[in-house]
Design a protein around this motif. Structure first.
Motif, PDB file in Angstrom:
ATOM      1  N   ALA A   1      -5.153  -2.418   6.838  1.00 34.35           N
ATOM      2  CA  ALA A   1      -4.064  -1.683   6.194  1.00 34.35           C
ATOM      3  C   ALA A   1      -3.675  -0.464   7.017  1.00 34.35           C
ATOM      4  O   ALA A   1      -2.487  -0.220   7.263  1.00 34.35           O
TER       5      ALA A   1
ATOM      6  N   TYR B   1       0.823  -1.208   0.000  1.00 33.94           N
ATOM      7  CA  TYR B   1       0.000   0.000   0.000  1.00 33.94           C
ATOM      8  C   TYR B   1       0.853   1.253   0.000  1.00 33.94           C
ATOM      9  O   TYR B   1       2.036   1.214   0.348  1.00 33.94           O
TER      10      TYR B   1
ATOM     11  N   HIS C   1      -3.967   0.793  -2.918  1.00 30.67           N
ATOM     12  CA  HIS C   1      -3.480  -0.574  -3.094  1.00 30.67           C
ATOM     13  C   HIS C   1      -2.447  -0.509  -4.211  1.00 30.67           C
ATOM     14  O   HIS C   1      -2.741  -0.060  -5.332  1.00 30.67           O
TER      15      HIS C   1
END
Length: 165
Positions: A152, A115, A134
């Motif tokens: 994330a 990421y 992403h």
């Protein structure tokens, strides 16, 4: 007040000092840190070490322990059996670390996805607080649990504290 001898006072103070010294040597029993590998309850691994946090070489090593599997079984599967723990320990295959470059604001999670942190969304946008891209698809995570936004962001915050508050 009862009169006390100097000998009694000295022994009492010595005993108190020894007791306090022993207590202060005991390790703290803080809750262990965890890194999440999925959005379901209990999908976590235990942090075993950290190095370079907040730098271009941030690394957090993790282990998926039976206590992590037990948390998943109880909290998500609603299964309190050792069979579930054993099955989960066999089924969960995650790397032993997450890593990031806090200078470039990039990182990888326990699912092997990479990421980039793009900063705050513009005021008024109907979006999560931060824009996270992403790396492979180039898509911005939409903030849903299906997009993996929560996992994330939490990994990035652990690797690079103070950037996404």
């Amino acid at each position: 007040m009862y009169p006390q001898s100097k000998s009694f006072s000295r022994k009492f103070l010595t005993a108190k000092f020894v007791l306090l010294s022993v207590i202060s040597l005991q390790p703290a029993t803080a809750a262990s840190e965890e890194i999440y590998y999925g959005s379901r309850a209990g999908m976590s691994a235990t942090v075993v070490s950290k190095s370079g946090i907040g730098t271009a070489n941030a690394v957090i090593r993790v282990e998926h322990l039976p206590k992590n599997a037990k948390a998943y079984c109880v909290e998500y599967e609603q299964d309190n059996s050792m069979a579930c723990v054993r099955r989960t320990m066999v089924d969960v295959k995650i790397p032993d670390r997450v890593s990031g470059n806090c200078t470039k604001k990039t990182w990888s999670d326990l699912s092997g996805r990479s990421y980039a942190f793009l900063g705050r969304h513009k005021a008024g946008d109907f979006a999560p607080d931060y824009a996270i891209k992403h790396a492979l698809s180039g898509e911005i995570l939409d903030g849903s649990s299906a997009s993996g936004y929560g996992e994330a962001l939490s990994v990035f915050q652990a690797l690079c504290p103070g950037i996404a508050k």
